[in-house]
Design an enzyme around this catalytic site. Structure first.
Site, PDB file in Angstrom:
ATOM      1  N   TYR A 196      -2.230  -0.445  10.819  1.00  0.00           N
ATOM      2  CA  TYR A 196      -2.240  -0.767   9.382  1.00  0.00           C
ATOM      3  C   TYR A 196      -0.959  -0.223   8.737  1.00  0.00           C
ATOM      4  CZ  TYR A 196      -3.987  -1.048   4.548  1.00  0.00           C
ATOM      5  OH  TYR A 196      -4.133  -1.332   3.207  1.00  0.00           O
ATOM      6  N   SER A 251       0.849  -1.199   0.000  1.00  0.00           N
ATOM      7  CA  SER A 251       0.000   0.000   0.000  1.00  0.00           C
ATOM      8  C   SER A 251       0.878   1.241   0.000  1.00  0.00           C
ATOM      9  CB  SER A 251      -0.862   0.012   1.279  1.00  0.00           C
ATOM     10  OG  SER A 251      -1.604   1.201   1.379  1.00  0.00           O
TER      11      SER A 251
HETATM   12  N1  LIG Z   1      -8.732  -1.000  -1.042  1.00  0.00           N
HETATM   13  C1  LIG Z   1      -7.746  -0.161  -0.787  1.00  0.00           C
HETATM   14  O1  LIG Z   1      -7.934   1.078  -0.708  1.00  0.00           O
HETATM   15  C2  LIG Z   1      -6.348  -0.681  -0.633  1.00  0.00           C
HETATM   16  C3  LIG Z   1      -5.272   0.218  -0.779  1.00  0.00           C
HETATM   17  C4  LIG Z   1      -3.979  -0.259  -0.625  1.00  0.00           C
HETATM   18  C5  LIG Z   1      -3.765  -1.586  -0.328  1.00  0.00           C
HETATM   19  N2  LIG Z   1      -4.833  -2.428  -0.173  1.00  0.00           N
HETATM   20  C6  LIG Z   1      -4.561  -3.815   0.173  1.00  0.00           C
HETATM   21  O2  LIG Z   1      -5.099  -4.653  -0.821  1.00  0.00           O
HETATM   22  C7  LIG Z   1      -5.384  -5.925  -0.254  1.00  0.00           C
HETATM   23  C8  LIG Z   1      -6.785  -6.369  -0.672  1.00  0.00           C
HETATM   24  O3  LIG Z   1      -7.746  -5.479  -0.112  1.00  0.00           O
HETATM   25  P1  LIG Z   1      -9.141  -5.154  -0.810  1.00  0.00           P
HETATM   26  O4  LIG Z   1      -9.294  -3.686  -0.756  1.00  0.00           O
HETATM   27  O5  LIG Z   1      -9.261  -5.856  -2.101  1.00  0.00           O
HETATM   28  O6  LIG Z   1     -10.143  -5.732   0.301  1.00  0.00           O
HETATM   29  P2  LIG Z   1     -11.341  -6.808   0.220  1.00  0.00           P
HETATM   30  O7  LIG Z   1     -12.172  -6.591  -0.995  1.00  0.00           O
HETATM   31  O8  LIG Z   1     -12.006  -6.757   1.541  1.00  0.00           O
HETATM   32  O9  LIG Z   1     -10.582  -8.201   0.066  1.00  0.00           O
HETATM   33  C9  LIG Z   1      -9.866  -8.759   1.122  1.00  0.00           C
HETATM   34  C10 LIG Z   1      -9.665 -10.234   0.837  1.00  0.00           C
HETATM   35  O10 LIG Z   1      -8.798 -10.788   1.845  1.00  0.00           O
HETATM   36  C11 LIG Z   1      -9.428 -11.937   2.429  1.00  0.00           C
HETATM   37  N3  LIG Z   1      -8.936 -12.086   3.801  1.00  0.00           N
HETATM   38  C12 LIG Z   1      -9.047 -11.207   4.831  1.00  0.00           C
HETATM   39  N4  LIG Z   1      -8.467 -11.705   5.942  1.00  0.00           N
HETATM   40  C13 LIG Z   1      -7.986 -12.943   5.604  1.00  0.00           C
HETATM   41  C14 LIG Z   1      -7.314 -13.956   6.318  1.00  0.00           C
HETATM   42  N5  LIG Z   1      -7.024 -13.813   7.620  1.00  0.00           N
HETATM   43  N6  LIG Z   1      -6.970 -15.102   5.666  1.00  0.00           N
HETATM   44  C15 LIG Z   1      -7.281 -15.252   4.343  1.00  0.00           C
HETATM   45  N7  LIG Z   1      -7.911 -14.320   3.611  1.00  0.00           N
HETATM   46  C16 LIG Z   1      -8.275 -13.182   4.238  1.00  0.00           C
HETATM   47  C17 LIG Z   1     -10.926 -11.620   2.328  1.00  0.00           C
HETATM   48  O11 LIG Z   1     -11.763 -12.762   2.415  1.00  0.00           O
HETATM   49  P3  LIG Z   1     -12.298 -13.331   3.839  1.00  0.00           P
HETATM   50  O12 LIG Z   1     -12.683 -12.140   4.666  1.00  0.00           O
HETATM   51  O13 LIG Z   1     -13.429 -14.236   3.491  1.00  0.00           O
HETATM   52  O14 LIG Z   1     -11.155 -14.087   4.432  1.00  0.00           O
HETATM   53  C18 LIG Z   1     -10.966 -11.032   0.915  1.00  0.00           C
HETATM   54  O15 LIG Z   1     -10.936 -12.068  -0.048  1.00  0.00           O
HETATM   55  C19 LIG Z   1      -5.183  -5.781   1.254  1.00  0.00           C
HETATM   56  O16 LIG Z   1      -3.934  -6.289   1.622  1.00  0.00           O
HETATM   57  C20 LIG Z   1      -5.224  -4.281   1.453  1.00  0.00           C
HETATM   58  O17 LIG Z   1      -4.504  -3.889   2.615  1.00  0.00           O
HETATM   59  C21 LIG Z   1      -6.105  -2.005  -0.325  1.00  0.00           C
END
Ligand SMILES: NC(=O)c1ccc[n+]([C@@H]2O[C@H](COP(=O)([O-])OP(=O)(O)OC[C@H]3O[C@@H](n4cnc5c(N)ncnc54)[C@H](OP(=O)(O)O)[C@@H]3O)[C@@H](O)[C@H]2O)c1
Length: 251
Positions: A145, A132
């Site tokens: 975070y 991120s």
């Molecule tokens: N969206 C943003 O603004 C943003 C910006 C920078 C970086 N990121 C990073 O991008 C990544 C994906 O985020 P996203 O925004 O796509 O969120 P998201 O749509 O909520 O997806 C998160 C995914 O991670 C899984 N997950 C969560 N905890 C887990 C665990 N303990 N074991 C296995 N799977 C797990 C969730 O499924 P389950 O809950 O069913 O396990 C889901 O499939 C993250 O690392 C986040 O920090 C996001």
């Protein structure tokens, strides 16, 4: 010979699912990993992918994943992407939120990469670590975070160097705000100019895969977020001022 496997943690939603969708559409064999079975299995069925339920935040949550990856001779791509927001206060009395953030956002990458390592080396594969912009600058609103993402980025950069020696490529991907289930970014999206900083998961996935194709070591989604990392390095006082201001405005 069977084509190498693509493994995506957090593949049931958001950025992980968008990446998996693009890999599956180009004919790759894809394995999706997440905790919630229902959403995971629905996502896998829609992509023609395989689903494996695992909690990558804990050593005892990944036994089945370990067995599955040990049985896979060649892994072409591992995407370490599982994550979620941690907005707990900076000073909680038992540090549980800090520990949980490190376990999910940093140590999960270490765990799963270890499980996939032999298959990655055998395939001369790639790892994408979804970190991120928060791994390069810290805001007060999500301190654990940011701290865990800083750890993840340092580890990912070090892994890039180590892995190159055995023919594995590592890309550190640093998205800015992406509108997803866990990160809706409602306040940013409701703001007249800040809303332009929020992209969708498909656009984020496209940018990550383009950076991977180009053999980049590190990329930002969109690339202009790199300016924040540069500003943090050369003008930390100004960035602290900006972070204080944006916390008042956006929480
Ligand atoms: N969206 C943003 O603004 C943003 C910006 C920078 C970086 N990121 C990073 O991008 C990544 C994906 O985020 P996203 O925004 O796509 O969120 P998201 O749509 O909520 O997806 C998160 C995914 O991670 C899984 N997950 C969560 N905890 C887990 C665990 N303990 N074991 C296995 N799977 C797990 C969730 O499924 P389950 O809950 O069913 O396990 C889901 O499939 C993250 O690392 C986040 O920090 C996001």
């Amino acid at each position: 010979m069977t084509a190498p496997l693509t493994v995506v943690t957090g593949g049931s939603s958001g950025i992980g699912l968008a990446l998996a969708r693009r890999r599956a559409a180009s004919g790759e064999r894809v394995l999706l990993v997440a905790r919630g079975r229902e959403r995971l299995e629905a996502a896998a069925a829609a992509l023609g992918a395989e689903a494996l339920a695992a909690d990558v935040a804990h050593d005892d949550g990944i036994a089945a994943l370990g067995e599955r990856l040990a049985a896979e001779p060649r892994i072409g791509l591992l995407v370490n992407n599982a994550g979620g927001p941690f907005r707990a206060p900076l000073l909680d009395h038992d540090h549980a939120a800090a520990r949980d953030a490190v376990d999910l956002l940093y140590l999960s990458m270490v765990r799963v990469t270890g499980l996939a390592w032999d298959g990655l080396v055998a395939a001369g594969g790639s790892v994408v670590n979804v970190v991120s912009v928060a791994g390069t600058v810290a805001t007060g609103s999500a301190p654990h975070y940011a701290a865990a993402k800083h750890a993840a980025i340092a580890w990912s950069r070090a892994l890039h160097v180590e892995a190159a020696a055995v023919g594995v490529h590592v890309l550190t991907a640093n998205p800015g705000p992406v509108a997803t289930g866990a990160f809706p970014h409602d306040r940013l999206r409701g703001h007249r100019w800040a809303r332009h900083a929020v992209i969708d998961d498909g656009a984020c996935a496209e940018r990550i895969l383009r950076a991977l194709e180009r053999g980049r070591a590190e990329s930002f989604q969109p690339e202009w977020w790199r300016a924040a990392a540069v500003a943090q390095a050369v003008a930390p006082g100004a960035m602290a001022w900006l972070a204080r201001r944006s916390r008042r405005r956006f929480g």
